[in-house]
Design a protein around this motif. Structure first.
Motif, PDB file in Angstrom:
ATOM      1  N   ALA A 219      29.894  49.275  39.110  1.00 12.70           N
ATOM      2  CA  ALA A 219      30.016  48.036  39.882  1.00 12.70           C
ATOM      3  C   ALA A 219      30.676  46.938  39.059  1.00 12.70           C
ATOM      4  O   ALA A 219      31.512  46.172  39.568  1.00 12.70           O
ATOM      5  CB  ALA A 219      28.639  47.586  40.361  1.00 12.70           C
ATOM      6  N   LEU A 220      30.321  46.848  37.769  1.00 13.80           N
ATOM      7  CA  LEU A 220      30.946  45.849  36.899  1.00 13.80           C
ATOM      8  C   LEU A 220      32.434  46.118  36.729  1.00 13.80           C
ATOM      9  O   LEU A 220      33.254  45.188  36.703  1.00 13.80           O
ATOM     10  CB  LEU A 220      30.246  45.839  35.537  1.00 13.80           C
ATOM     11  N   GLN A 221      32.790  47.389  36.613  1.00 17.94           N
ATOM     12  CA  GLN A 221      34.213  47.737  36.529  1.00 17.94           C
ATOM     13  C   GLN A 221      34.945  47.361  37.814  1.00 17.94           C
ATOM     14  O   GLN A 221      36.087  46.900  37.779  1.00 17.94           O
ATOM     15  CB  GLN A 221      34.359  49.237  36.249  1.00 17.94           C
ATOM     16  N   LEU A 222      34.261  47.551  38.947  1.00 17.38           N
ATOM     17  CA  LEU A 222      34.870  47.177  40.226  1.00 17.38           C
ATOM     18  C   LEU A 222      35.066  45.668  40.318  1.00 17.38           C
ATOM     19  O   LEU A 222      36.092  45.197  40.814  1.00 17.38           O
ATOM     20  CB  LEU A 222      33.985  47.674  41.368  1.00 17.38           C
ATOM     21  N   VAL A 223      34.077  44.912  39.830  1.00 20.13           N
ATOM     22  CA  VAL A 223      34.218  43.450  39.820  1.00 20.13           C
ATOM     23  C   VAL A 223      35.416  43.036  38.971  1.00 20.13           C
ATOM     24  O   VAL A 223      36.222  42.179  39.375  1.00 20.13           O
ATOM     25  CB  VAL A 223      32.924  42.797  39.298  1.00 20.13           C
ATOM     26  N   ASP A 224      35.553  43.634  37.794  1.00 20.79           N
ATOM     27  CA  ASP A 224      36.697  43.323  36.928  1.00 20.79           C
ATOM     28  C   ASP A 224      38.016  43.671  37.607  1.00 20.79           C
ATOM     29  O   ASP A 224      39.004  42.914  37.502  1.00 20.79           O
ATOM     30  CB  ASP A 224      36.574  44.085  35.605  1.00 20.79           C
ATOM     31  N   GLU A 225      38.043  44.810  38.314  1.00 25.06           N
ATOM     32  CA  GLU A 225      39.267  45.222  39.006  1.00 25.06           C
ATOM     33  C   GLU A 225      39.626  44.220  40.098  1.00 25.06           C
ATOM     34  O   GLU A 225      40.801  43.839  40.244  1.00 25.06           O
ATOM     35  CB  GLU A 225      39.071  46.614  39.592  1.00 25.06           C
ATOM     36  N   HIS A 226      38.626  43.781  40.873  1.00 21.45           N
ATOM     37  CA  HIS A 226      38.888  42.767  41.906  1.00 21.45           C
ATOM     38  C   HIS A 226      39.412  41.478  41.287  1.00 21.45           C
ATOM     39  O   HIS A 226      40.336  40.847  41.838  1.00 21.45           O
ATOM     40  CB  HIS A 226      37.609  42.480  42.693  1.00 21.45           C
ATOM     41  N   CYS A 227      38.840  41.093  40.162  1.00 25.82           N
ATOM     42  CA  CYS A 227      39.283  39.852  39.505  1.00 25.82           C
ATOM     43  C   CYS A 227      40.709  39.986  38.994  1.00 25.82           C
ATOM     44  O   CYS A 227      41.515  39.038  39.117  1.00 25.82           O
ATOM     45  CB  CYS A 227      38.339  39.504  38.364  1.00 25.82           C
ATOM     46  N   ARG A 228      41.058  41.138  38.415  1.00 22.63           N
ATOM     47  CA  ARG A 228      42.428  41.329  37.917  1.00 22.63           C
ATOM     48  C   ARG A 228      43.445  41.267  39.053  1.00 22.63           C
ATOM     49  O   ARG A 228      44.577  40.808  38.865  1.00 22.63           O
ATOM     50  CB  ARG A 228      42.534  42.667  37.190  1.00 22.63           C
ATOM     51  N   ARG A 229      43.036  41.755  40.228  1.00 19.94           N
ATOM     52  CA  ARG A 229      43.933  41.734  41.378  1.00 19.94           C
ATOM     53  C   ARG A 229      43.901  40.409  42.134  1.00 19.94           C
ATOM     54  O   ARG A 229      44.630  40.242  43.107  1.00 19.94           O
ATOM     55  CB  ARG A 229      43.552  42.858  42.341  1.00 19.94           C
ATOM     56  N   GLY A 230      43.041  39.497  41.712  1.00 17.79           N
ATOM     57  CA  GLY A 230      42.923  38.231  42.421  1.00 17.79           C
ATOM     58  C   GLY A 230      42.160  38.346  43.728  1.00 17.79           C
ATOM     59  O   GLY A 230      42.273  37.466  44.595  1.00 17.79           O
ATOM     60  N   GLU A 231      41.353  39.404  43.867  1.00 13.41           N
ATOM     61  CA  GLU A 231      40.557  39.611  45.088  1.00 13.41           C
ATOM     62  C   GLU A 231      39.190  38.961  44.885  1.00 13.41           C
ATOM     63  O   GLU A 231      38.161  39.625  44.744  1.00 13.41           O
ATOM     64  CB  GLU A 231      40.432  41.112  45.371  1.00 13.41           C
TER      65      GLU A 231
ATOM     66  N   ALA B 150      34.861  31.501  35.675  1.00 16.03           N
ATOM     67  CA  ALA B 150      35.726  31.345  34.510  1.00 16.03           C
ATOM     68  C   ALA B 150      37.037  32.110  34.690  1.00 16.03           C
ATOM     69  O   ALA B 150      38.116  31.596  34.381  1.00 16.03           O
ATOM     70  CB  ALA B 150      34.991  31.823  33.254  1.00 16.03           C
ATOM     71  N   MET B 151      36.948  33.349  35.198  1.00 14.38           N
ATOM     72  CA  MET B 151      38.165  34.133  35.411  1.00 14.38           C
ATOM     73  C   MET B 151      39.024  33.509  36.506  1.00 14.38           C
ATOM     74  O   MET B 151      40.260  33.560  36.440  1.00 14.38           O
ATOM     75  CB  MET B 151      37.787  35.582  35.784  1.00 14.38           C
ATOM     76  N   TRP B 152      38.359  32.929  37.523  1.00  8.89           N
ATOM     77  CA  TRP B 152      39.105  32.249  38.582  1.00  8.89           C
ATOM     78  C   TRP B 152      39.876  31.054  38.018  1.00  8.89           C
ATOM     79  O   TRP B 152      41.051  30.852  38.323  1.00  8.89           O
ATOM     80  CB  TRP B 152      38.123  31.808  39.663  1.00  8.89           C
ATOM     81  N   GLU B 153      39.220  30.258  37.190  1.00  9.92           N
ATOM     82  CA  GLU B 153      39.876  29.107  36.572  1.00  9.92           C
ATOM     83  C   GLU B 153      40.987  29.556  35.633  1.00  9.92           C
ATOM     84  O   GLU B 153      42.056  28.928  35.566  1.00  9.92           O
ATOM     85  CB  GLU B 153      38.837  28.289  35.795  1.00  9.92           C
ATOM     86  N   GLU B 154      40.722  30.649  34.910  1.00 12.44           N
ATOM     87  CA  GLU B 154      41.751  31.172  34.000  1.00 12.44           C
ATOM     88  C   GLU B 154      43.001  31.595  34.759  1.00 12.44           C
ATOM     89  O   GLU B 154      44.133  31.297  34.335  1.00 12.44           O
ATOM     90  CB  GLU B 154      41.166  32.339  33.209  1.00 12.44           C
ATOM     91  N   ARG B 155      42.795  32.287  35.876  1.00 13.05           N
ATOM     92  CA  ARG B 155      43.934  32.711  36.685  1.00 13.05           C
ATOM     93  C   ARG B 155      44.671  31.506  37.271  1.00 13.05           C
ATOM     94  O   ARG B 155      45.910  31.470  37.299  1.00 13.05           O
ATOM     95  CB  ARG B 155      43.444  33.624  37.817  1.00 13.05           C
ATOM     96  N   LYS B 156      43.945  30.519  37.696  1.00 12.16           N
ATOM     97  CA  LYS B 156      44.551  29.308  38.258  1.00 12.16           C
ATOM     98  C   LYS B 156      45.400  28.592  37.207  1.00 12.16           C
ATOM     99  O   LYS B 156      46.554  28.198  37.478  1.00 12.16           O
ATOM    100  CB  LYS B 156      43.444  28.389  38.765  1.00 12.16           C
ATOM    101  N   ASN B 157      44.856  28.427  36.008  1.00 13.34           N
ATOM    102  CA  ASN B 157      45.610  27.756  34.942  1.00 13.34           C
ATOM    103  C   ASN B 157      46.849  28.549  34.553  1.00 13.34           C
ATOM    104  O   ASN B 157      47.902  27.968  34.251  1.00 13.34           O
ATOM    105  CB  ASN B 157      44.702  27.549  33.725  1.00 13.34           C
ATOM    106  N   ALA B 158      46.726  29.902  34.562  1.00 10.93           N
ATOM    107  CA  ALA B 158      47.888  30.732  34.235  1.00 10.93           C
ATOM    108  C   ALA B 158      48.989  30.548  35.278  1.00 10.93           C
ATOM    109  O   ALA B 158      50.183  30.482  34.940  1.00 10.93           O
ATOM    110  CB  ALA B 158      47.468  32.196  34.140  1.00 10.93           C
ATOM    111  N   LEU B 159      48.616  30.476  36.555  1.00 13.65           N
ATOM    112  CA  LEU B 159      49.609  30.281  37.611  1.00 13.65           C
ATOM    113  C   LEU B 159      50.250  28.897  37.528  1.00 13.65           C
ATOM    114  O   LEU B 159      51.474  28.752  37.760  1.00 13.65           O
ATOM    115  CB  LEU B 159      48.949  30.470  38.981  1.00 13.65           C
ATOM    116  N   LEU B 160      49.463  27.872  37.192  1.00 16.89           N
ATOM    117  CA  LEU B 160      50.031  26.531  37.033  1.00 16.89           C
ATOM    118  C   LEU B 160      51.049  26.495  35.893  1.00 16.89           C
ATOM    119  O   LEU B 160      52.138  25.887  36.024  1.00 16.89           O
ATOM    120  CB  LEU B 160      48.914  25.518  36.768  1.00 16.89           C
ATOM    121  N   ALA B 161      50.687  27.161  34.782  1.00 13.27           N
ATOM    122  CA  ALA B 161      51.631  27.209  33.656  1.00 13.27           C
ATOM    123  C   ALA B 161      52.888  27.974  34.044  1.00 13.27           C
ATOM    124  O   ALA B 161      54.024  27.572  33.695  1.00 13.27           O
ATOM    125  CB  ALA B 161      50.953  27.858  32.442  1.00 13.27           C
TER     126      ALA B 161
END
Length: 344
Positions: free
Chosen positions: A178-190, A220-231
């Motif tokens: 389940a934790l791996q699935l959560v990480d996969e969803h986060c990497r895909r932005g899901e 934290a991962m959501w904010e990280e992805r947001k900051n990466a997209l802004l940059a």
């Protein structure tokens, strides 16, 4: 049975004497009758005949009576012997039956033990099957049944520990997946799927130390992805990479608050203007160079992406003409290919 056949022989001598006596009477009677017949005096003849006949009759009666009596005695003796034989046989059968009953009691006890062992083995297999399919509640109920019915407390305690370890291992494996699935969803932005999975884990395992930090980690991962997209957005704008900037802006739309989106309006407006100008230049070049298919493709994209602009209106008015010219161009190309093939 040999005793019964020998019983009538007890009266063999008496039978012989009785028969001889009867025969003597018969012969004597015959002799008297003959003597009387040969006599001269009539009254004496009559008495001799009567006496002789009486002797003969008595002799015959005596032989017949003795035969009947001896036969009756023989039958009675035979029946008595048979009765004794039956009594002995019945005694032996009763003794054998008692032995059979005793053996049956022993057999029933043995069968009961065998049945108990089989039932216990079947219960063990059922418990193992319940553990394999992760039916923890059912397995514990069966273990309690084993302890209650068979008194196997130590084995029941051992199986409980095994089931507990198996349950812990199963939960650990599922949690890892389940934790791996959560990480996969986060990497895909899901993010919605990741949040749904985290909520499910929090409901199932609220006290697990690996589950409790997940909401903060997701944020934290959501904010990280947001900051990466802004940059990435700022970099694309500075490079005037219009196409990439638009793609990044589409992804950013999921992360920006209304205030943050307002801050990007000016730069986004500049990017879209540049995109519109680029597409307008491509369209004009394609028309000038009579690349009607390219002009149709660029024009259709321009109208689709910027439907409310003046340029889109001008292009929309020319699309039908471009289609006719592209169709005419295709016809001429086919005719040229046909002529070339005929000449060759």
């Amino acid at each position: 049975m040999t005793k019964m056949s020998a019983l009538p022989g007890r009266f063999g001598h008496f039978k012989a004497v009785a028969y001889v006596a009867g025969l003597v009477l018969i012969l004597g009677g015959i002799g008297v009758v003959l003597a009387g017949i040969s006599g001269t005096t009539a009254p004496r003849v009559l008495w001799h005949v009567i006496a002789g006949v009486a002797a003969i009759f008595f002799g015959v009666y005596w032989v017949a009576l003795i035969s009947i009596l001896i036969k009756m005695e023989g039958t009675t003796a035979r029946q008595l012997g048979e009765y004794r034989d039956m009594t002995e046989l019945l005694g032996r059968q009763l003794a054998r039956l008692d032995q059979i009953v005793a053996n049956t009691d022993i057999s029933d006890s043995a069968k009961s033990l065998v049945h108990r062992d089989r039932e216990l083995d079947s219960l063990r297999q059922t418990i193992r099957a319940a553990i394999r399919r992760e039916d923890w509640e059912g397995a514990m109920h069966l273990v309690d049944e084993m302890e209650r019915r068979f008194g196997y407390r130590e084995e029941a305690a051992q199986i409980r520990e095994e089931a507990k370890d198996a349950k812990s291992d199963a939960i650990s494996r599922k949690l890892t997946a389940a934790l791996q699935l959560v990480d996969e969803h986060c990497r895909r932005g899901e993010w919605a799927l990741a949040k749904s999975e985290i909520d499910r884990l929090l409901k199932l395992l609220p006290d697990d130390p690996r589950v409790a930090p997940l909401p903060g980690r997701l944020r934290a991962m959501w904010e990280e992805r947001k900051n990466a997209l802004l940059a990435e957005w700022r970099s694309a704008v500075n490079r005037h990479d219009v196409d990439h900037a638009i793609e990044v802006l589409k992804d950013l739309d999921l992360y920006l608050t209304p205030e943050e989106a307002k801050e990007l309006q000016d730069s986004a407006r500049t990017v879209f203007k540049e995109k519109l100008l680029q597409m307008g230049v491509k369209f004009r070049f394609a028309v000038t160079e009579r690349r009607w298919h390219d002009a149709l493709e660029v024009g259709a994209e321009l109208v689709r992406e910027f439907p409310n602009t003046r340029m889109a209106q001008e292009v929309r008015e020319r699309l039908d003409v471009l289609r006719e010219r592209a169709k005419h161009q295709d016809t001429r190309s086919r005719e040229a290919e046909t002529v070339g093939a005929g000449a060759s």
